[in-house]
Enzyme design. Structure first.
Site, short mmCIF file in Angstrom:
data_model
loop_
_atom_site.label_atom_id
_atom_site.label_comp_id
_atom_site.label_asym_id
_atom_site.label_seq_id
_atom_site.Cartn_x
_atom_site.Cartn_y
_atom_site.Cartn_z
N SER A 242 0.85 -1.18 0.00
CA SER A 242 0.00 0.00 0.00
C SER A 242 0.89 1.23 0.00
CB SER A 242 -0.86 -0.05 1.26
OG SER A 242 -1.32 1.24 1.56
N SER A 243 0.33 2.35 -0.50
CA SER A 243 1.15 3.57 -0.55
C SER A 243 1.46 4.10 0.86
CB SER A 243 0.44 4.64 -1.37
OG SER A 243 -0.82 4.91 -0.83
N CYS A 244 0.76 3.58 1.89
CA CYS A 244 1.03 4.07 3.26
C CYS A 244 2.36 3.55 3.79
CB CYS A 244 -0.12 3.74 4.19
SG CYS A 244 -0.24 2.01 4.57
N TYR B 252 -0.15 -1.05 10.42
CA TYR B 252 -0.43 -1.68 9.12
C TYR B 252 0.76 -1.48 8.18
CZ TYR B 252 -3.06 -2.14 4.72
OH TYR B 252 -3.51 -2.51 3.48
N LYS C 259 3.23 -4.18 6.27
CA LYS C 259 3.40 -4.21 4.81
C LYS C 259 4.88 -4.06 4.42
CE LYS C 259 -0.72 -4.87 3.38
NZ LYS C 259 -1.03 -6.07 2.60
N HIS D 263 -12.70 3.00 3.98
CA HIS D 263 -11.82 4.06 3.50
C HIS D 263 -12.68 5.27 3.14
CE1 HIS D 263 -9.06 0.57 2.70
NE2 HIS D 263 -8.27 1.41 3.31
N1 LIG Z 1 -8.43 -0.88 -0.38
C1 LIG Z 1 -7.43 -0.06 -0.65
O1 LIG Z 1 -7.63 1.16 -0.78
C2 LIG Z 1 -6.04 -0.57 -0.85
C3 LIG Z 1 -5.08 0.35 -1.24
C4 LIG Z 1 -3.78 -0.09 -1.44
C5 LIG Z 1 -3.49 -1.42 -1.23
N2 LIG Z 1 -4.43 -2.31 -0.83
C6 LIG Z 1 -4.01 -3.68 -0.59
O2 LIG Z 1 -4.76 -4.60 -1.36
C7 LIG Z 1 -4.91 -5.81 -0.61
C8 LIG Z 1 -6.37 -6.19 -0.59
O3 LIG Z 1 -7.12 -5.10 -0.05
P1 LIG Z 1 -8.70 -5.01 -0.24
O4 LIG Z 1 -9.05 -3.58 -0.16
O5 LIG Z 1 -9.12 -5.85 -1.40
O6 LIG Z 1 -9.18 -5.69 1.12
P2 LIG Z 1 -10.57 -6.42 1.41
O7 LIG Z 1 -11.60 -6.00 0.44
O8 LIG Z 1 -10.83 -6.23 2.87
O9 LIG Z 1 -10.23 -7.95 1.14
C9 LIG Z 1 -9.38 -8.66 1.97
C10 LIG Z 1 -9.53 -10.12 1.66
O10 LIG Z 1 -8.66 -10.85 2.55
C11 LIG Z 1 -9.43 -11.87 3.18
N3 LIG Z 1 -8.84 -12.17 4.48
C12 LIG Z 1 -8.62 -11.32 5.51
N4 LIG Z 1 -8.05 -11.97 6.54
C13 LIG Z 1 -7.90 -13.27 6.14
C14 LIG Z 1 -7.38 -14.43 6.76
N5 LIG Z 1 -6.88 -14.40 8.02
N6 LIG Z 1 -7.38 -15.59 6.07
C15 LIG Z 1 -7.91 -15.64 4.82
N7 LIG Z 1 -8.40 -14.57 4.17
C16 LIG Z 1 -8.41 -13.39 4.83
C17 LIG Z 1 -10.83 -11.29 3.28
O11 LIG Z 1 -11.79 -12.28 3.51
P3 LIG Z 1 -13.00 -11.94 4.55
O12 LIG Z 1 -13.60 -10.66 4.07
O13 LIG Z 1 -13.89 -13.12 4.46
O14 LIG Z 1 -12.33 -11.77 5.89
C18 LIG Z 1 -10.94 -10.66 1.89
O15 LIG Z 1 -11.20 -11.66 0.92
C19 LIG Z 1 -4.31 -5.55 0.76
O16 LIG Z 1 -3.04 -6.11 0.83
C20 LIG Z 1 -4.21 -4.07 0.85
O17 LIG Z 1 -3.12 -3.66 1.60
C21 LIG Z 1 -5.72 -1.91 -0.64
#
Ligand SMILES: NC(=O)c1ccc[n+]([C@@H]2O[C@H](COP(=O)([O-])OP(=O)(O)OC[C@H]3O[C@@H](n4cnc5c(N)ncnc54)[C@H](OP(=O)(O)O)[C@@H]3O)[C@@H](O)[C@H]2O)c1
Length: 321
Positions: free
Chosen positions: A108-110, A137, A141, A180
């Site tokens: 993540s950019s953070c 967090y 990362k 967010h």
């Molecule tokens: N959203 C943003 O703005 C953003 C920005 C930059 C980077 N990212 C990165 O992108 C990645 C995904 O983010 P996202 O926004 O898609 O998050 P998300 O929508 O919350 O999805 C997270 C996924 O991980 C699963 N998960 C969480 N804990 C788990 C565990 N212990 N075992 C198995 N599965 C687990 C969740 O399943 P459940 O929902 O069933 O728990 C869900 O499928 C992350 O690494 C994040 O840092 C996100």
């Protein structure tokens, strides 16, 4: 990458993971392996190890993580650092030992310092103090990025770590405690438009600048980069321009069609003043995003309207909670 490669998308029910699955399917990859959180808890080392021993995926996208906005990061600091360290360490370690050929880690950019020069370049990693509201967090990362780098160095592990800017799109989290800024704003304007609340209260001063990447563009970049198997290390994925939170709010307001009162609550935290990524490394490889913020907001709101009965974090409202 070959169309018949066994590809494991960890976190396939989430915002990024679901978009990556859609993109892989469009590109003709037909051998996807997925497990829900309930079927495979990635914080449990023995379970992760057994899964990799049995499935031996050739390509892995790690999009599973504990994710949330400023409030959740601050309140659940321990859960954020523990779960993210456990998930990524188990998945990277098992992938390395069971012969995964290409690994895509989502950071993540953070991870960049709070006062990093703007736009932030990949080499700004570990050059200054982090933003305190999401440092737990971010530290997890950074450990994931460094684990990939160390494994590349010692074992020849072929990993690339993507640093996306703020993502948004279909399947986002609309829970006001966890969400967010963009989905939180969309929900607030929507509820105000329906008359469920008398006004929209926006967090902070409205002055911080943020960059927003539509999740289907992130997925497109992730698959593109997975395919460039000779490219490793750290790479920023963004749109190359940012908006103030006040500008974002006015775009969301227009998308939703709300014309009632609103105010900023300056007692709420702002977070980092600016977070804009330098995407020249990715541009030089020939990739660029396709979706404008206006178009992405329109598609996200359409999805929200079609799914508001079961959009994540919105069910409680519908149930009267
Ligand atoms: N959203 C943003 O703005 C953003 C920005 C930059 C980077 N990212 C990165 O992108 C990645 C995904 O983010 P996202 O926004 O898609 O998050 P998300 O929508 O919350 O999805 C997270 C996924 O991980 C699963 N998960 C969480 N804990 C788990 C565990 N212990 N075992 C198995 N599965 C687990 C969740 O399943 P459940 O929902 O069933 O728990 C869900 O499928 C992350 O690494 C994040 O840092 C996100």
């Amino acid at each position: 990458m070959n169309e018949s490669d066994r590809i494991y998308v960890a976190g396939h029910t989430g915002l990024a993971g679901s978009a990556i699955c859609r993109r892989l399917a469009t590109r003709g990859y037909r051998n996807l392996v997925t497990r829900t959180h309930g079927e495979l808890d990635l914080s449990q080392q023995a379970a992760v190890e057994a899964f990799f021993r049995e499935q031996r995926p050739q390509v892995v996208f790690l999009a599973a993580a504990r994710v949330g906005g400023i409030h959740a990061n601050d309140t659940y600091a321990g859960d954020f650092i523990r779960d993210n360290l456990l998930i990524q360490t188990h998945v990277i370690d098992s992938a390395q030992r069971h012969g995964t050929r290409r690994f895509v880690f989502l950071g993540s950019s953070c991870v960049y310092p709070r006062l990093a020069p703007q736009p932030m370049r990949e080499e700004h990693l570990l050059t200054g103090p982090l933003e305190p509201t999401n440092e737990w967090y971010a530290v997890a990362k950074i450990a994931g990025i460094q684990t990939c780098r160390a494994f590349a160095r010692q074992y020849g592990f072929n990993a690339i770590s993507l640093m996306p800017s703020n993502l948004y799109g279909p399947r986002d989290n609309f829970d006001l405690e966890n969400a967010h800024v963009l989905p939180a704003l969309m929900r607030k304007y929507h509820e105000a438009k329906l008359g469920l609340v008398p006004e929209v209260v926006l967090w902070g001063s409205g002055r911080p600048r943020r960059e927003f990447l539509y999740v289907d563009d992130l997925a497109d970049a992730a698959v593109f980069l997975a395919e460039q198997e000779s490219v490793g290390g750290l790479i920023n994925v963004g749109v190359g321009s940012d908006v103030t939170i006040a500008e974002l709010a006015s775009l969301v307001r227009r998308t939703v069609g709300y014309d009632g009162p609103e105010r900023f609550d300056a007692a709420r935290p702002d977070g980092t003043p600016q977070k804009l990524l330098d995407t020249s490394r990715l541009s030089a490889l020939g990739w660029k995003p396709r979706t404008t913020l206006e178009e992405g907001l329109r598609q996200t709101y359409q999805w929200f309207l079609g799914h508001s009965g079961h959009a994540r974090g919105y069910e409680s409202r519908r149930a009267g909670g």
